[in-house]
Structure formats: C-alpha cells, structure tokens
Motif scaffolding. Structure first.
Motif, mmCIF file in Angstrom:
data_model
loop_
_atom_site.group_PDB
_atom_site.id
_atom_site.type_symbol
_atom_site.label_atom_id
_atom_site.label_comp_id
_atom_site.label_asym_id
_atom_site.label_seq_id
_atom_site.Cartn_x
_atom_site.Cartn_y
_atom_site.Cartn_z
ATOM 1 N N SER A 7 0.861 -1.192 0.000
ATOM 2 C CA SER A 7 0.000 0.000 0.000
ATOM 3 C C SER A 7 0.888 1.229 0.000
ATOM 4 O O SER A 7 2.098 1.141 0.222
ATOM 5 C CB SER A 7 -0.928 -0.002 1.216
ATOM 6 N N GLY A 8 0.266 2.365 -0.262
ATOM 7 C CA GLY A 8 0.991 3.629 -0.184
ATOM 8 C C GLY A 8 1.369 4.234 -1.516
ATOM 9 O O GLY A 8 1.923 5.338 -1.556
ATOM 10 N N GLY A 9 1.091 3.536 -2.602
ATOM 11 C CA GLY A 9 1.392 4.103 -3.901
ATOM 12 C C GLY A 9 0.479 5.263 -4.239
ATOM 13 O O GLY A 9 -0.491 5.540 -3.535
ATOM 14 N N GLY A 10 0.821 5.955 -5.316
ATOM 15 C CA GLY A 10 -0.014 7.073 -5.737
ATOM 16 C C GLY A 10 0.701 7.940 -6.735
ATOM 17 O O GLY A 10 1.718 7.553 -7.312
ATOM 18 N N LEU A 11 0.144 9.129 -6.937
ATOM 19 C CA LEU A 11 0.694 10.114 -7.874
ATOM 20 C C LEU A 11 1.414 11.193 -7.081
ATOM 21 O O LEU A 11 0.854 11.745 -6.124
ATOM 22 C CB LEU A 11 -0.439 10.723 -8.701
ATOM 23 N N GLY A 112 3.687 -9.784 -3.268
ATOM 24 C CA GLY A 112 2.447 -9.042 -3.160
ATOM 25 C C GLY A 112 1.884 -8.737 -4.531
ATOM 26 O O GLY A 112 2.470 -9.092 -5.554
ATOM 27 N N GLN A 113 0.752 -8.038 -4.547
ATOM 28 C CA GLN A 113 0.059 -7.765 -5.807
ATOM 29 C C GLN A 113 0.565 -6.500 -6.494
ATOM 30 O O GLN A 113 0.255 -6.257 -7.656
ATOM 31 C CB GLN A 113 -1.457 -7.651 -5.563
ATOM 32 N N GLY A 114 1.327 -5.700 -5.785
ATOM 33 C CA GLY A 114 1.896 -4.497 -6.362
ATOM 34 C C GLY A 114 1.096 -3.248 -6.066
ATOM 35 O O GLY A 114 -0.110 -3.298 -5.824
ATOM 36 N N THR A 115 1.782 -2.115 -6.089
ATOM 37 C CA THR A 115 1.144 -0.810 -5.919
ATOM 38 C C THR A 115 1.766 0.161 -6.909
ATOM 39 O O THR A 115 2.990 0.186 -7.099
ATOM 40 C CB THR A 115 1.270 -0.311 -4.468
ATOM 41 N N GLN A 116 0.927 0.948 -7.572
ATOM 42 C CA GLN A 116 1.391 1.846 -8.626
ATOM 43 C C GLN A 116 1.967 3.128 -8.036
ATOM 44 O O GLN A 116 1.339 3.763 -7.187
ATOM 45 C CB GLN A 116 0.235 2.193 -9.572
ATOM 46 N N VAL A 117 3.140 3.493 -8.514
ATOM 47 C CA VAL A 117 3.748 4.781 -8.191
ATOM 48 C C VAL A 117 3.938 5.538 -9.495
ATOM 49 O O VAL A 117 4.572 5.035 -10.424
ATOM 50 C CB VAL A 117 5.103 4.595 -7.478
ATOM 51 N N THR A 118 3.378 6.736 -9.557
ATOM 52 C CA THR A 118 3.497 7.569 -10.745
ATOM 53 C C THR A 118 4.100 8.899 -10.337
ATOM 54 O O THR A 118 3.561 9.584 -9.468
ATOM 55 C CB THR A 118 2.144 7.781 -11.414
ATOM 56 N N VAL A 119 5.215 9.246 -10.970
ATOM 57 C CA VAL A 119 5.898 10.502 -10.678
ATOM 58 C C VAL A 119 5.735 11.414 -11.879
ATOM 59 O O VAL A 119 6.174 11.075 -12.994
ATOM 60 C CB VAL A 119 7.380 10.261 -10.373
ATOM 61 N N SER A 120 5.103 12.533 -11.660
ATOM 62 C CA SER A 120 4.872 13.483 -12.748
ATOM 63 C C SER A 120 5.997 14.503 -12.779
ATOM 64 O O SER A 120 6.460 14.983 -11.750
ATOM 65 C CB SER A 120 3.531 14.174 -12.580
ATOM 66 N N SER A 121 6.416 14.840 -13.986
ATOM 67 C CA SER A 121 7.531 15.807 -14.125
ATOM 68 C C SER A 121 7.012 17.195 -14.405
ATOM 69 O O SER A 121 5.826 17.408 -14.603
ATOM 70 C CB SER A 121 8.448 15.353 -15.252
#
Length: 121
Positions: A7-11, A112-121
């Motif tokens: 958990s804890g992923g995000g944009l 685990g199932q994974g969590t998405q991390v997206t870093v915007s520039s």
C-alpha cells in the motif's frame, strides 16, 4: 509461507516523497524472511530496488535509488517499508514487495500484488 500486501502508492510530483508499506496479511513466518522491493515500469523487466534481512540489520540498494530510498521493517507489526524521497519520473512503476530471497535480489518466492507509483515531471 506468507501473504503480502503493498500500500501507499499514488501520484506525486517529481522531487516529492512517498512511503510504501508491505504488510504480512497471513502466515506467521514474516520475521524469518528477508524482504525485497522490486519495480516494473511499462515495457521493462522487473528490477530489484532494495532488500533488508530478517533482523533489519543489513540492507542493500540498487544504484539507481541509493541515497534516495530507505528500506526498513517492523517485525512486531509484520510490516516492511520503502521510504522514497527525491522521486524522479524514472521511478514511475508498479512496486512489489517479496519475501524469502536474499540481499542480492534473487530467490524470492512470495510476492504481493503491487502498488502503482506515478511521478509526474
């Protein structure tokens, strides 16, 4: 055997921070295992990010994240963490935690199932 949930992923904007968690949701063997974090970006192979031994006394990082990411664990809470600072667009990926392998990043049998991390520039 252990089941893991991230958990804890995000944009987040470039330069920002995120903290990922990896909780053992079942099994009583979390404290016996090294925990690793891996990531997979679109169109790329999964790569090793960081690992920590069962006691928490030794860690290893990929060169690409050294000095920016910190892996830790709380064996009482049966949870591992990945603190990610100074994030870059290249850090965008699905992040997975895994158990049972070694500091070199191999031998991990529980994922685990994974969590998405997206870093915007």
């Amino acid at each position: 055997q252990v089941q893991l949930r991230e958990s804890g992923g995000g944009l987040v904007q470039a330069g920002g921070s995120l903290k990922l968690s990896c909780a053992a949701v079942s099994g009583r063997t979390f404290t016996r295992y090294s925990i690793g974090w891996f990531r997979q970006a679109p169109g790329k192979d999964r790569e090793f990010v960081a690992a920590i031994v069962s006691s928490g006394g030794n860690t290893k990082y990929a060169d690409s994240v050294k000095g920016r990411f910190t892996i830790s664990r709380d064996n009482v809470k049966k949870t591992a963490y990945l603190q990610m600072n100074s994030l870059k667009s290249d850090d965008t990926a699905v992040y997975y935690c895994a158990a049972g392998g070694n500091l070199g990043g191999s031998g991990y049998g529980y994922w685990g199932q994974g969590t998405q991390v997206t870093v915007s520039s």
